[in-house]
Design an enzyme around this catalytic site. Sequence first.
Site, mmCIF file in Angstrom:
data_model
loop_
_atom_site.group_PDB
_atom_site.id
_atom_site.type_symbol
_atom_site.label_atom_id
_atom_site.label_comp_id
_atom_site.label_asym_id
_atom_site.label_seq_id
_atom_site.Cartn_x
_atom_site.Cartn_y
_atom_site.Cartn_z
ATOM 1 N N HIS A 6 67.114 29.716 86.311
ATOM 2 C CA HIS A 6 66.991 30.842 88.055
ATOM 3 C C HIS A 6 67.939 31.019 88.866
ATOM 4 C CE1 HIS A 6 62.852 32.285 85.171
ATOM 5 N NE2 HIS A 6 63.630 33.108 84.661
ATOM 6 N N CYS B 80 58.059 29.355 91.654
ATOM 7 C CA CYS B 80 57.633 30.134 90.059
ATOM 8 C C CYS B 80 55.821 30.348 89.491
ATOM 9 C CB CYS B 80 58.237 28.967 89.559
ATOM 10 S SG CYS B 80 59.825 28.748 88.592
#
Length: 298
Positions: free
Chosen positions: A196, A292
């Site tokens: 990511h 996150c």
Amino acid sequence: MAQLITAADQLDFGIDDIPSMPLPTKVLMVRPLHYTVDYVINPHMADQVGKVDTIQAHNEWELVRNLFDQIGIEVRIIEDQDGLPDMVFCANQSLPYIDKEGNRHAIMSIMHADQRKKEVPYIEQWYRQNGYEVHFLDENKIEDFEGCGDAIWHTGRRLLWGGYGFRSSHKAYEAICETFEVPVITLELVDESFYHLDTCFCVLDEHTALIYPDAFTEEGLNLIHNLFDEVIEASKYEAVELFACNASCPDGRNVIIQQGCTDVNKKLRDAGFAVHEVSTYEFLKSGGSVFCMKMLLW
């Protein structure tokens, strides 16, 4: 000013040319009552199945929650769901936005891994209950898109940075650019450990970013260096083992970061940022840390 930018020679603006956008004042977090590592969908999860200390994980989550509260960010909480152990990583299921009229929007994700697809409706429900207009990508045209795991707003500006290559399709950004009418700068990711964008790229304020350079192509690095006056680089150890770039700086001053990032933290303090260290070791086992574990909202 909506345009999709893939190379530095396409840039015909500087950051000061981009319309301003209010800073988020709230943060959404998902309580980790069912958080474990039950499967492997990224390199960090290998050999970690069944090894999460669930009590310690909840304690770490509470510390992150308290730090956001201490720096003046209002914390909103969703309860997680049995059978969805990664729902706690709530940066991934959506991309929120506030338009020039103050209306709040959210584009819902198309999760890459089948194990995480059922998380999205619970986040969608929260947005609907809290006055957001919800948008969807065309799943017949777009394979995957994992929200703010890959799509990161430039601090205080209507400019989006979009990572692609592992969990999000480049084509998704064409639709997002058109829906929100903002420029999107796309960055190809080249190392599966940094699956990511939020694992290797952290916007600290309008003019400063924290990155792990080896996660990007040369063209991606050119784009980053063209639009940030200062680029702080994390070492391989702190980026891979401690997720240094998965920090969060919601207000352009206070940085919440995994403890032990000695080199990065010195650079952050030297650049004038206030550093708040927190343990997220149990969440590192699943390939996530501070960024996150939250979704910044308006």
